[in-house]
Design a protein around this motif. Structure first.
Motif, PDB file in Angstrom:
ATOM      1  N   TRP A  44       0.812  -1.218   0.000  1.00 32.60           N
ATOM      2  CA  TRP A  44       0.000   0.000   0.000  1.00 32.60           C
ATOM      3  C   TRP A  44       0.846   1.269   0.000  1.00 32.60           C
ATOM      4  N   ILE A  45       2.075   1.182   0.533  1.00 31.14           N
ATOM      5  CA  ILE A  45       2.954   2.356   0.515  1.00 31.14           C
ATOM      6  C   ILE A  45       3.256   2.766  -0.918  1.00 31.14           C
ATOM      7  N   TRP A  46       3.495   1.777  -1.788  1.00 32.23           N
ATOM      8  CA  TRP A  46       3.766   2.063  -3.193  1.00 32.23           C
ATOM      9  C   TRP A  46       2.527   2.609  -3.896  1.00 32.23           C
ATOM     10  N   SER A  81       0.210   7.108  -6.521  1.00 33.17           N
ATOM     11  CA  SER A  81      -0.936   8.013  -6.571  1.00 33.17           C
ATOM     12  C   SER A  81      -0.480   9.452  -6.425  1.00 33.17           C
ATOM     13  N   GLY A  82       0.435   9.683  -5.470  1.00 38.67           N
ATOM     14  CA  GLY A  82       0.982  11.023  -5.289  1.00 38.67           C
ATOM     15  C   GLY A  82       1.762  11.492  -6.499  1.00 38.67           C
ATOM     16  N   PHE A 137       1.221  10.687  -9.659  1.00 32.36           N
ATOM     17  CA  PHE A 137       0.296  11.081 -10.717  1.00 32.36           C
ATOM     18  C   PHE A 137      -0.439  12.376 -10.377  1.00 32.36           C
ATOM     19  N   VAL A 138      -0.724  12.583  -9.106  1.00 35.14           N
ATOM     20  CA  VAL A 138      -1.304  13.869  -8.708  1.00 35.14           C
ATOM     21  C   VAL A 138      -0.313  14.989  -9.019  1.00 35.14           C
ATOM     22  N   GLY A 139       0.979  14.739  -8.762  1.00 29.68           N
ATOM     23  CA  GLY A 139       2.010  15.728  -9.074  1.00 29.68           C
ATOM     24  C   GLY A 139       2.118  15.998 -10.563  1.00 29.68           C
ATOM     25  N   ILE A 140       2.054  14.940 -11.371  1.00 26.36           N
ATOM     26  CA  ILE A 140       2.100  15.110 -12.831  1.00 26.36           C
ATOM     27  C   ILE A 140       0.882  15.893 -13.307  1.00 26.36           C
ATOM     28  N   GLU A 141      -0.275  15.584 -12.745  1.00 30.05           N
ATOM     29  CA  GLU A 141      -1.497  16.305 -13.115  1.00 30.05           C
ATOM     30  C   GLU A 141      -1.387  17.784 -12.750  1.00 30.05           C
ATOM     31  N   TRP A 142      -0.849  18.063 -11.564  1.00 21.83           N
ATOM     32  CA  TRP A 142      -0.652  19.451 -11.132  1.00 21.83           C
ATOM     33  C   TRP A 142       0.312  20.174 -12.079  1.00 21.83           C
ATOM     34  N   LEU A 143       1.387  19.486 -12.484  1.00 24.93           N
ATOM     35  CA  LEU A 143       2.358  20.074 -13.409  1.00 24.93           C
ATOM     36  C   LEU A 143       1.712  20.380 -14.750  1.00 24.93           C
ATOM     37  N   PHE A 144       0.912  19.447 -15.266  1.00 20.27           N
ATOM     38  CA  PHE A 144       0.240  19.658 -16.546  1.00 20.27           C
ATOM     39  C   PHE A 144      -0.734  20.834 -16.470  1.00 20.27           C
ATOM     40  N   LEU A 145      -1.374  20.992 -15.313  1.00 24.30           N
ATOM     41  CA  LEU A 145      -2.253  22.151 -15.130  1.00 24.30           C
ATOM     42  C   LEU A 145      -1.461  23.445 -15.192  1.00 24.30           C
ATOM     43  N   LYS A 146      -0.302  23.487 -14.531  1.00 25.47           N
ATOM     44  CA  LYS A 146       0.528  24.690 -14.510  1.00 25.47           C
ATOM     45  C   LYS A 146       1.111  24.995 -15.877  1.00 25.47           C
ATOM     46  N   LEU A 162      -7.124   6.733  -7.726  1.00 22.94           N
ATOM     47  CA  LEU A 162      -6.029   5.844  -8.101  1.00 22.94           C
ATOM     48  C   LEU A 162      -5.764   4.790  -7.036  1.00 22.94           C
ATOM     49  N   LEU A 163      -5.951   5.126  -5.780  1.00 18.52           N
ATOM     50  CA  LEU A 163      -5.787   4.120  -4.723  1.00 18.52           C
ATOM     51  C   LEU A 163      -6.757   2.960  -4.946  1.00 18.52           C
ATOM     52  N   GLY A 164      -7.979   3.287  -5.315  1.00 24.72           N
ATOM     53  CA  GLY A 164      -8.955   2.249  -5.618  1.00 24.72           C
ATOM     54  C   GLY A 164      -8.616   1.495  -6.892  1.00 24.72           C
TER      55      GLY A 164
END
Length: 279
Positions: free
Chosen positions: A96-98, A103-104, A106-115, A133-135
């Protein structure tokens, strides 16, 4: 071209990563899981992206239709990149740590793409991506267990449907994006690209169910299976043309989709037999 570099880099990295997975595992199970997760991703994208308008991508790869361009971005990001990582997590039994780390990421990549303004939200939020993504990664581990051990009838049929859908959707929609061979006009959306892809999604969901049902029937003569499939696809296309929903623009269009239906019957049968074997 600045926009497209980011998406192409993501596509290249994920392709290399999946090749690494295949080399390490040396069997077909990762491929079956990848196709399963792509099939699931397509269904999720059909709901939240095609019909509910959650976000838009701007890879600037396709110039003629903005929604088609956005569809390409969705394919790279959500229908390939995420399934590859989900496959990595499942086949190497990462904990679950991985899941949280990826998940984090991809959230970072999504944030970068937004910027970078190569992606934009409508009602979607970064937190939805993280928890979703966790699900999604957890479901991948469950599906992998089903693939490597004998399945009950429900598990078998669900895997078969998702795998068939991933192939059918890709082969149905990608030519529309890059060759403009056909478009659909059911009148659900004002934007012709969105209208066309939304109907194509419903089309592939239905024909995938048809393929799965057909291959599990006891056909005395195999040639009859292909004859019925090809003929029915031709009839459906002609009906959609007659009611003004399907607009075929290139001479090979209908030949392609009839041929695709025959190929899908063959591939669905192969996958059906493969899933029936205990690993």
């Amino acid at each position: 071209m600045h926009n497209s570099y980011w998406y192409l880099a993501l596509l290249l990295l994920d392709t290399l990563l999946f090749c690494f997975i295949l080399i390490k595992k040396r069997n077909m199970q990762p491929l079956l899981l990848l196709l399963t997760m792509i099939g699931l991703a397509y269904i999720i994208e059909t709901i939240i992206f095609n019909f509910l308008g959650s976000y838009d991508y701007h890879p600037k790869i396709i110039k003629h239709f903005s929604f088609y361009d956005s569809e390409v971005g969705a394919f790279v990001s959500n229908a390939f990149s995420l399934p590859v990582i989900a496959t990595l997590i499942a086949v190497f039994h990462l904990n679950w740590i991985w899941k949280i780390i990826f998940s984090g990421l991809f959230v970072g990549i999504e944030w970068l793409f937004l910027k970078l303004h190569i992606y934009e939200h409508h009602w979607w939020k970064l937190v939805y991506t993280g928890f979703g993504l966790l699900g999604y990664f957890s479901i991948a581990k469950m599906f992998y267990k089903w693939i490597i051990q004998p399945q009950n009838r429900f598990q078998h049929n669900l895997l078969l449907y998702l795998i068939t859908g991933s192939i059918s959707a890709s082969a149905h929609i990608l030519p529309m994006l890059f060759f403009l061979n056909r478009f659909y006009r059911p009148g659900w959306f004002e934007n012709i690209g969105r209208d066309s892809i939304a109907f194509a999604a419903i089309f592939y969901l239905c024909d995938s169910l048809f393929y799965c049902g057909m291959v599990q029937m006891n056909w005395k003569f195999k040639w009859a299976l292909y004859l019925v499939t090809g003929l029915l696809m031709f009839i459906v296309n002609q009906f959609l043309i007659s009611v003004g929903i399907l607009h075929s623009r290139i001479w090979w269009d209908q030949f392609y989709y009839v041929g695709l239906s025959l190929m899908m019957i063959l591939l669905t049968g192969i996958v059906d037999r493969r899933l029936s074997k205990a690993s």
